[in-house]
Scaffold this active site. Structure first.
Site, short mmCIF file in Angstrom:
data_model
loop_
_atom_site.label_atom_id
_atom_site.label_comp_id
_atom_site.label_asym_id
_atom_site.label_seq_id
_atom_site.Cartn_x
_atom_site.Cartn_y
_atom_site.Cartn_z
N LYS A 70 0.90 -1.21 -0.19
CA LYS A 70 0.10 0.21 0.04
C LYS A 70 0.78 1.09 -0.17
O LYS A 70 1.83 1.31 0.75
CB LYS A 70 -0.98 -0.13 1.22
N ARG A 114 -10.45 -1.04 7.30
CA ARG A 114 -9.39 -1.99 7.91
C ARG A 114 -9.08 -1.41 9.52
O ARG A 114 -9.05 -2.12 10.39
CB ARG A 114 -8.42 -2.39 7.22
N GLN A 142 -12.84 8.95 9.85
CA GLN A 142 -12.45 7.67 10.40
C GLN A 142 -13.60 7.19 11.41
O GLN A 142 -13.95 5.99 11.50
CB GLN A 142 -11.16 7.65 11.06
N ASP A 164 -15.76 16.62 19.62
CA ASP A 164 -14.86 16.88 18.52
C ASP A 164 -14.51 18.39 18.81
O ASP A 164 -15.17 19.16 19.60
CB ASP A 164 -15.34 16.79 17.18
N VAL A 165 -13.13 18.86 18.31
CA VAL A 165 -12.93 20.40 18.60
C VAL A 165 -13.97 21.17 17.75
O VAL A 165 -14.28 22.35 18.27
CB VAL A 165 -11.71 20.71 18.39
N ASP A 221 -0.16 7.89 14.63
CA ASP A 221 0.38 7.03 13.53
C ASP A 221 1.73 7.64 13.07
O ASP A 221 2.24 7.12 11.99
CB ASP A 221 -0.72 6.87 12.68
N LYS A 225 3.05 12.20 17.69
CA LYS A 225 1.64 12.13 17.87
C LYS A 225 1.37 11.60 19.25
O LYS A 225 2.01 10.36 19.64
CB LYS A 225 0.84 11.43 16.85
N SER A 291 -3.13 1.60 18.22
CA SER A 291 -3.07 1.03 16.90
C SER A 291 -2.30 1.96 15.88
O SER A 291 -2.59 3.20 16.05
CB SER A 291 -4.53 1.05 16.36
#
Length: 322
Positions: A70, A114, A142, A164-165, A221, A225, A291
């Site tokens: 990918k 996924r 997401q 959420d912001v 990710d 972060k 994750s």
């Protein structure tokens, strides 16, 4: 012998060919293969593009007779700057015996599906026995796939709380999902919490997380972060998806490098849990799944999509070698 033609599959093709229930099953099997050491997955390669506030990533894998790679990006400012998605991807599925490209397909939706499936599988194995509330911090694209995946596992019995912001984004997602827009603090107190933000500083405080909670930390990710107060990690049973990726770019990367969390505190991988080699929740008061996204998840879904396309006659055949 002339190679067979390659199937080209658009995002709409992928959407029509990949149901969430099938995705959850395929990704769970991929985690189990990873936990048993039956898959080949070189480390994810990052091509940093700081001048463009983003990066590109290459993710190859081989599992269960399927091989592919990918090519995917992360450009958080794309929506505001260009009206484009933050994440876009392309997948090349190859015949491992001949290296012939069997399919070239959109991986934008594949990635979102996924990722949602991985979180739901983690909740299945790590959450408490009777969760009642499902919280979301980060209500972008997401989050839609995260809620769909959890419904594939739990049905409609979980109350959805959104934060959420952007209050507008939270309320829009709440309306779509039949949930309720709340504060970040209230969402953090859910039985299952999914975070999917680009944050580089904690957005969930330790005091907000209640005993019995399970957290899917999906947003971190890349190096630097971070979404969770390190105190949450110190008090939790922490399960990661992959040692190399999580320690370098997952939720644990910042506290590990800062010395506020030790590697020994990490219990193991979700693959080991799914394969039955490691206990899931046990008697832990809080569990966290870190994750980063695994290439074996991608190849598992690419294989499912390709098989469905062949069965239904979907896609466009293209002769790359003609």
């Amino acid at each position: 012998m002339k190679p067979e033609k390659t199937l080209l599959l658009s995002q709409s093709d992928v959407a029509s060919l990949l149901a969430m229930e099938a995705a959850v099953a395929a990704v769970e099997a991929a985690f189990a293969a990873h936990g048993r050491g039956e898959a080949a997955m070189p480390p994810k390669v990052y091509l940093g593009l700081p001048a463009h506030d983003g990066d590109l990533r290459a993710m190859p894998a081989y599992a269960d007779g399927a091989a592919g790679v990918k090519w995917v990006n992360s450009h958080p400012k794309n929506p505001a700057r260009f009206g484009l998605p933050s994440v876009m991807g392309l997948y090349i599925l190859s015949d491992p015996a001949t290296a012939v490209p069997l399919a070239v397909m959109d991986a934008t939706r594949l990635t979102a599906v996924r990722t949602g499936a991985a979180a739901a599988i983690a909740s299945k194995h790590l959450a408490g026995p009777n969760p009642r509330t499902l919280g979301f911090i980060g209500c972008g694209v997401q989050a839609r796939f995260l809620v769909d995946a959890h419904r594939a596992v739990y049905g409609d019995r979980l109350e959805v709380l959104t934060a959420d912001v952007s209050r507008e984004a939270s309320e829009r997602f709440a309306a779509e999902s039949g949930g309720r827009a709340v504060s970040v603090e209230e969402a953090s107190g859910c039985d299952i919490l999914c975070t999917s933000t680009p944050a580089r500083a904690p957005v969930v405080q330790r005091a907000w997380v209640l005993p019995g909670a399970h957290i899917n930390a999906m947003g971190a990710d890349a190096p630097g972060k971070q979404e969770l107060d390190p105190g949450i990690l110190r008090d939790a049973r922490v399960i990661i998806d992959d040692w190399h990726q999580a320690t370098e770019s997952g939720e644990i990367n910042v506290p590990l490098h800062a010395g506020v969390l030790r590697r020994e505190h990490i219990q193991g991988t979700l693959g080991e849990v799914v394969a039955g080699k490691l206990n899931g929740r046990g008697d832990a008061a809080i569990t966290v799944f870190d994750s980063t996204g695994l290439a074996i998840q991608d190849v598992a879904l690419a294989r499912v999509i390709y098989a469905a396309a062949r069965e239904r006659g979907a896609g466009t055949a293209f002769d790359f070698f003609g």
